[in-house]
Design a protein around this motif. Structure first.
Motif, PDB file in Angstrom:
ATOM      1  N   PRO A  75     -36.695 -24.994  -1.617  1.00  0.00           N
ATOM      2  CA  PRO A  75     -37.283 -24.229  -2.723  1.00  0.00           C
ATOM      3  C   PRO A  75     -38.007 -22.975  -2.264  1.00  0.00           C
ATOM      4  O   PRO A  75     -38.074 -21.997  -3.009  1.00  0.00           O
ATOM      5  CB  PRO A  75     -38.247 -25.230  -3.374  1.00  0.00           C
ATOM      6  CG  PRO A  75     -38.554 -26.222  -2.304  1.00  0.00           C
ATOM      7  CD  PRO A  75     -37.323 -26.326  -1.468  1.00  0.00           C
ATOM      8  N   VAL A  76     -38.550 -23.006  -1.045  1.00  0.00           N
ATOM      9  CA  VAL A  76     -39.252 -21.824  -0.531  1.00  0.00           C
ATOM     10  C   VAL A  76     -38.273 -20.689  -0.295  1.00  0.00           C
ATOM     11  O   VAL A  76     -38.490 -19.547  -0.724  1.00  0.00           O
ATOM     12  CB  VAL A  76     -40.002 -22.172   0.769  1.00  0.00           C
ATOM     13  CG1 VAL A  76     -40.682 -20.930   1.329  1.00  0.00           C
ATOM     14  CG2 VAL A  76     -41.030 -23.270   0.515  1.00  0.00           C
ATOM     15  N   SER A  77     -37.145 -20.996   0.359  1.00  0.00           N
ATOM     16  CA  SER A  77     -36.137 -19.973   0.616  1.00  0.00           C
ATOM     17  C   SER A  77     -35.527 -19.465  -0.683  1.00  0.00           C
ATOM     18  O   SER A  77     -35.307 -18.260  -0.866  1.00  0.00           O
ATOM     19  CB  SER A  77     -35.028 -20.532   1.519  1.00  0.00           C
ATOM     20  OG  SER A  77     -35.550 -20.914   2.769  1.00  0.00           O
ATOM     21  N   PHE A  78     -35.264 -20.396  -1.610  1.00  0.00           N
ATOM     22  CA  PHE A  78     -34.626 -20.001  -2.866  1.00  0.00           C
ATOM     23  C   PHE A  78     -35.541 -19.108  -3.693  1.00  0.00           C
ATOM     24  O   PHE A  78     -35.092 -18.121  -4.286  1.00  0.00           O
ATOM     25  CB  PHE A  78     -34.239 -21.245  -3.665  1.00  0.00           C
ATOM     26  CG  PHE A  78     -33.420 -20.936  -4.884  1.00  0.00           C
ATOM     27  CD1 PHE A  78     -32.126 -20.477  -4.774  1.00  0.00           C
ATOM     28  CD2 PHE A  78     -33.959 -21.094  -6.158  1.00  0.00           C
ATOM     29  CE1 PHE A  78     -31.368 -20.190  -5.897  1.00  0.00           C
ATOM     30  CE2 PHE A  78     -33.220 -20.804  -7.288  1.00  0.00           C
ATOM     31  CZ  PHE A  78     -31.910 -20.353  -7.156  1.00  0.00           C
ATOM     32  N   SER A  79     -36.818 -19.432  -3.731  1.00  0.00           N
ATOM     33  CA  SER A  79     -37.747 -18.592  -4.492  1.00  0.00           C
ATOM     34  C   SER A  79     -37.872 -17.219  -3.854  1.00  0.00           C
ATOM     35  O   SER A  79     -38.010 -16.207  -4.553  1.00  0.00           O
ATOM     36  CB  SER A  79     -39.119 -19.260  -4.586  1.00  0.00           C
ATOM     37  OG  SER A  79     -39.679 -19.449  -3.293  1.00  0.00           O
ATOM     38  N   GLY A  80     -37.785 -17.177  -2.524  1.00  0.00           N
ATOM     39  CA  GLY A  80     -37.810 -15.881  -1.835  1.00  0.00           C
ATOM     40  C   GLY A  80     -36.602 -15.039  -2.192  1.00  0.00           C
ATOM     41  O   GLY A  80     -36.708 -13.822  -2.400  1.00  0.00           O
ATOM     42  N   LEU A  81     -35.433 -15.674  -2.279  1.00  0.00           N
ATOM     43  CA  LEU A  81     -34.221 -14.950  -2.661  1.00  0.00           C
ATOM     44  C   LEU A  81     -34.336 -14.411  -4.086  1.00  0.00           C
ATOM     45  O   LEU A  81     -33.907 -13.289  -4.370  1.00  0.00           O
ATOM     46  CB  LEU A  81     -33.006 -15.876  -2.552  1.00  0.00           C
ATOM     47  CG  LEU A  81     -32.624 -16.325  -1.128  1.00  0.00           C
ATOM     48  CD1 LEU A  81     -31.491 -17.337  -1.182  1.00  0.00           C
ATOM     49  CD2 LEU A  81     -32.201 -15.111  -0.292  1.00  0.00           C
ATOM     50  N   LEU A  82     -34.902 -15.207  -4.980  1.00  0.00           N
ATOM     51  CA  LEU A  82     -35.072 -14.752  -6.358  1.00  0.00           C
ATOM     52  C   LEU A  82     -36.020 -13.561  -6.430  1.00  0.00           C
ATOM     53  O   LEU A  82     -35.798 -12.605  -7.185  1.00  0.00           O
ATOM     54  CB  LEU A  82     -35.608 -15.895  -7.224  1.00  0.00           C
ATOM     55  CG  LEU A  82     -34.636 -17.018  -7.583  1.00  0.00           C
ATOM     56  CD1 LEU A  82     -35.351 -18.084  -8.416  1.00  0.00           C
ATOM     57  CD2 LEU A  82     -33.441 -16.475  -8.354  1.00  0.00           C
ATOM     58  N   MET A  83     -37.099 -13.626  -5.644  1.00  0.00           N
ATOM     59  CA  MET A  83     -38.058 -12.523  -5.654  1.00  0.00           C
ATOM     60  C   MET A  83     -37.429 -11.245  -5.120  1.00  0.00           C
ATOM     61  O   MET A  83     -37.623 -10.155  -5.672  1.00  0.00           O
ATOM     62  CB  MET A  83     -39.289 -12.908  -4.833  1.00  0.00           C
ATOM     63  CG  MET A  83     -40.115 -14.028  -5.462  1.00  0.00           C
ATOM     64  SD  MET A  83     -41.499 -14.547  -4.422  1.00  0.00           S
ATOM     65  CE  MET A  83     -42.519 -13.070  -4.477  1.00  0.00           C
ATOM     66  N   ALA A  84     -36.667 -11.360  -4.031  1.00  0.00           N
ATOM     67  CA  ALA A  84     -36.005 -10.176  -3.480  1.00  0.00           C
ATOM     68  C   ALA A  84     -34.965  -9.638  -4.455  1.00  0.00           C
ATOM     69  O   ALA A  84     -34.819  -8.418  -4.631  1.00  0.00           O
ATOM     70  CB  ALA A  84     -35.347 -10.527  -2.144  1.00  0.00           C
ATOM     71  N   SER A  85     -34.246 -10.535  -5.113  1.00  0.00           N
ATOM     72  CA  SER A  85     -33.224 -10.127  -6.068  1.00  0.00           C
ATOM     73  C   SER A  85     -33.837  -9.420  -7.269  1.00  0.00           C
ATOM     74  O   SER A  85     -33.245  -8.498  -7.833  1.00  0.00           O
ATOM     75  CB  SER A  85     -32.425 -11.348  -6.527  1.00  0.00           C
ATOM     76  OG  SER A  85     -31.450 -10.994  -7.473  1.00  0.00           O
ATOM     77  N   SER A  86     -35.029  -9.836  -7.665  1.00  0.00           N
ATOM     78  CA  SER A  86     -35.667  -9.245  -8.842  1.00  0.00           C
ATOM     79  C   SER A  86     -36.036  -7.785  -8.627  1.00  0.00           C
ATOM     80  O   SER A  86     -36.191  -7.030  -9.598  1.00  0.00           O
ATOM     81  CB  SER A  86     -36.913 -10.039  -9.217  1.00  0.00           C
ATOM     82  OG  SER A  86     -37.910  -9.920  -8.199  1.00  0.00           O
ATOM     83  N   LEU A  87     -36.170  -7.364  -7.373  1.00  0.00           N
ATOM     84  CA  LEU A  87     -36.521  -5.967  -7.095  1.00  0.00           C
ATOM     85  C   LEU A  87     -35.372  -5.028  -7.428  1.00  0.00           C
ATOM     86  O   LEU A  87     -35.587  -3.839  -7.671  1.00  0.00           O
ATOM     87  CB  LEU A  87     -36.907  -5.807  -5.622  1.00  0.00           C
ATOM     88  CG  LEU A  87     -38.152  -6.583  -5.167  1.00  0.00           C
ATOM     89  CD1 LEU A  87     -38.387  -6.356  -3.672  1.00  0.00           C
ATOM     90  CD2 LEU A  87     -39.375  -6.157  -5.976  1.00  0.00           C
TER      91      LEU A  87
END
Length: 344
Positions: free
Chosen positions: A257-269
């Motif tokens: 979940p930590v990696s996945f949330s990081g990917l979502l945050m980067a994608s949101s930019l």
């Protein structure tokens, strides 16, 4: 493995009771007990009234209805002043073999301590046996933290029968919350063989593991895989270094979940709606949903473009995943990942 704090305790074997939320409220259960007591009391009153000639009142020699009520009350409460007594053999046998057992039931139902320690344990074991007898093709959820709370709610939203879900956790509050959802619960340590055996892990269709710590999660996976070699296991792992260990332990799916949330945050930019759309895909409450299914017999030989059940984004053949453009024709046994309208 990276050590992580935990709030869990390890209950003993005596707490291995499968439970479900009662369909009756506390007040309804109390009302039922009172009605049972009243029904037994009225039954004794009726018999004593019909057989009043078998009773003797030393005060005035006659037995009225008030005397019958009085005699019944002091009989069931074991008071017995001796002013009214049964004088016939039939009346004495009724008091001995009917009133006396009812008197015992009265005492057990009215005494909370006696109920808790003399009846509840046997009752729980009986309920547990009934639940176990009906457990088959169920989903075991090890841990009821934030991740698995969301997983359980999503499964229920997708139409999963609550009776097919068995939640295991060591925390009383977590178990109480899970029980309120109508699922079966087990207050115990999921890393133990006897706990998974109580949850009938051998007959389960899937196991979702999020017990709060990577080492605990991996131990649950190891234990479950040994007991159920064909079980489908998904596990949450927070440390990247532990993902391979979890797979080696027997997990089919490892989610970080930590990696996945990081990917979502980067994608949101790169766009405010990308993360929103990805979250929409994962839940039934959104407009679209990501579905995985097996290729049906009538679809064999077709291209992914010809299959109109949804927008195919990936095809899994064996253990390999392929993009839609790389597959000419689908084969029997292939699995399709497709985006569909969640309202259809």
């Amino acid at each position: 493995m990276t050590p992580q704090p935990t709030r869990h305790r390890r209950p003993g074997k005596a707490q291995l009771f499968l439970m479900r939320k009662s369909a009756l409220s506390v007040w309804a259960q109390l009302a039922i007990r009172l009605m049972i007591l009243m029904a037994m009391f009225l039954f004794i009153v009726a018999v004593h009234w019909v057989e009043r000639d078998s009773l003797k009142d030393s005060h005035d020699g006659s037995v009225s209805f008030t005397d019958v009520l009085y005699f019944t009350m002091i009989s069931v409460t074991t008071t017995g002043y001796g002013d009214i007594v049964p004088i016939s053999d039939r009346a004495r046998m009724f008091d001995a073999f009917i009133v006396t057992p009812i008197r015992i039931i009265f005492l057990l139902l009215l005494a909370g301590t006696a109920y808790t320690f003399a009846i509840k344990r046997t009752w729980n074991r009986w309920i547990m046996q009934l639940i176990q007898n009906n457990l088959s093709d169920h989903i075991v959820v090890a841990g009821y933290g934030a991740s698995n709370v969301k997983a359980v709610k999503e499964l229920l939203a997708r139409g999963t029968d609550p009776r097919r879900l068995v939640v295991i956790d060591c925390d009383d509050a977590a178990i109480a919350d899970a029980k309120d959802c109508g699922v079966t619960v087990l207050l115990a340590d999921a890393t133990r063989n006897e706990t998974l055996a109580a949850a009938r892990i051998e007959q389960a269709s899937a196991l979702i593991v999020a017990a709060g710590r990577d080492d605990s999660n991996i131990l649950v996976v190891l234990t479950a895989r040994k007991m159920a070699p064909a079980l489908k296991i998904s596990v949450t792992i927070r440390d990247d270094d532990n993902e391979d260990i979890a797979k080696q332990a027997g997990a089919d799916t490892v989610i970080n979940p930590v990696s996945f949330s990081g990917l979502l945050m980067a994608s949101s930019l790169e766009g405010p709606h990308r993360a929103e759309y990805l979250a929409d895909l994962a839940t039934t409450s959104g407009q679209v949903m990501l579905r995985e299914r097996v290729v049906e017999a009538h679809e064999v030989g077709m291209t992914l473009a010809q299959i109109c059940t949804g927008v195919a984004v990936r095809l899994i053949r064996g253990e390999e995943a392929h993009g839609p453009a790389t597959i000419e024709k689908v084969e029997l046994g292939d699995r399709i990942l497709e985006i569909i309208d969640s309202k259809t």
